[in-house]
Design a protein around this motif. Sequence first.
Motif, mmCIF file in Angstrom:
data_model
loop_
_atom_site.group_PDB
_atom_site.id
_atom_site.type_symbol
_atom_site.label_atom_id
_atom_site.label_comp_id
_atom_site.label_asym_id
_atom_site.label_seq_id
_atom_site.Cartn_x
_atom_site.Cartn_y
_atom_site.Cartn_z
ATOM 1 N N ILE A 58 1.530 6.283 -7.338
ATOM 2 C CA ILE A 58 0.405 7.033 -7.907
ATOM 3 C C ILE A 58 0.769 8.503 -8.079
ATOM 4 O O ILE A 58 0.299 9.159 -9.003
ATOM 5 N N TYR A 59 1.622 9.030 -7.212
ATOM 6 C CA TYR A 59 2.025 10.430 -7.330
ATOM 7 C C TYR A 59 2.913 10.681 -8.551
ATOM 8 O O TYR A 59 3.085 11.829 -8.958
ATOM 9 N N VAL A 73 0.834 -1.202 0.000
ATOM 10 C CA VAL A 73 0.000 0.000 0.000
ATOM 11 C C VAL A 73 0.872 1.256 0.000
ATOM 12 O O VAL A 73 0.609 2.210 -0.743
ATOM 13 N N ILE A 74 1.915 1.267 0.803
ATOM 14 C CA ILE A 74 2.781 2.445 0.882
ATOM 15 C C ILE A 74 3.437 2.723 -0.462
ATOM 16 O O ILE A 74 3.386 3.841 -0.982
ATOM 17 N N ASP A 113 2.577 1.580 -3.417
ATOM 18 C CA ASP A 113 1.575 1.786 -4.453
ATOM 19 C C ASP A 113 1.070 3.221 -4.425
ATOM 20 O O ASP A 113 0.922 3.853 -5.468
ATOM 21 N N VAL A 114 0.826 3.769 -3.254
ATOM 22 C CA VAL A 114 0.351 5.149 -3.149
ATOM 23 C C VAL A 114 1.439 6.117 -3.603
ATOM 24 O O VAL A 114 1.156 7.117 -4.271
ATOM 25 N N GLU A 115 2.680 5.829 -3.286
ATOM 26 C CA GLU A 115 3.755 6.715 -3.730
ATOM 27 C C GLU A 115 3.911 6.679 -5.244
ATOM 28 O O GLU A 115 4.185 7.708 -5.858
#
Length: 131
Positions: free
Chosen positions: A84-85, A77-78, A80-82
């Motif tokens: 996305i940026y 999750v960590i 993957d979210v990074e």
Amino acid sequence: MTDDYFRQYGIIAVFTALAVLVPTGMLVLSWVLSKFNIRPNFPNPIKGSIYECGFEVFSDKWNQFNFKYYALALDFVIFDVEIIYLFPWAASYGLLSIQFGLTVLFSMLVFIGVLALGWIYAWRKGSLEWA
């Protein structure tokens, strides 16, 4: 000019106050209604049982859970979210580079560097190993 500047902070302060007062008010109102027996409270064994996707509970004890699965999911999750940026930056890089020059590229390289350091740290600690 400074009047508009401080007015914007006033709007932020109002929204911050609302963000704190609305949930707090809901919790206090719920507590007050429970004191006057307005909120129903009918506990029974079925409501108090553990419910997992319709399966019957085999025992009252919690099963042992391997923490590595949880850590791997958090790492996914960590990272993957990074990642996305990176997409909005890559989509608007041409326009941003015209306006701000190489500053945009260097700031994203710093972001990717921090991401790479986190990935290397997780790899060294064995957090990316499967079970």
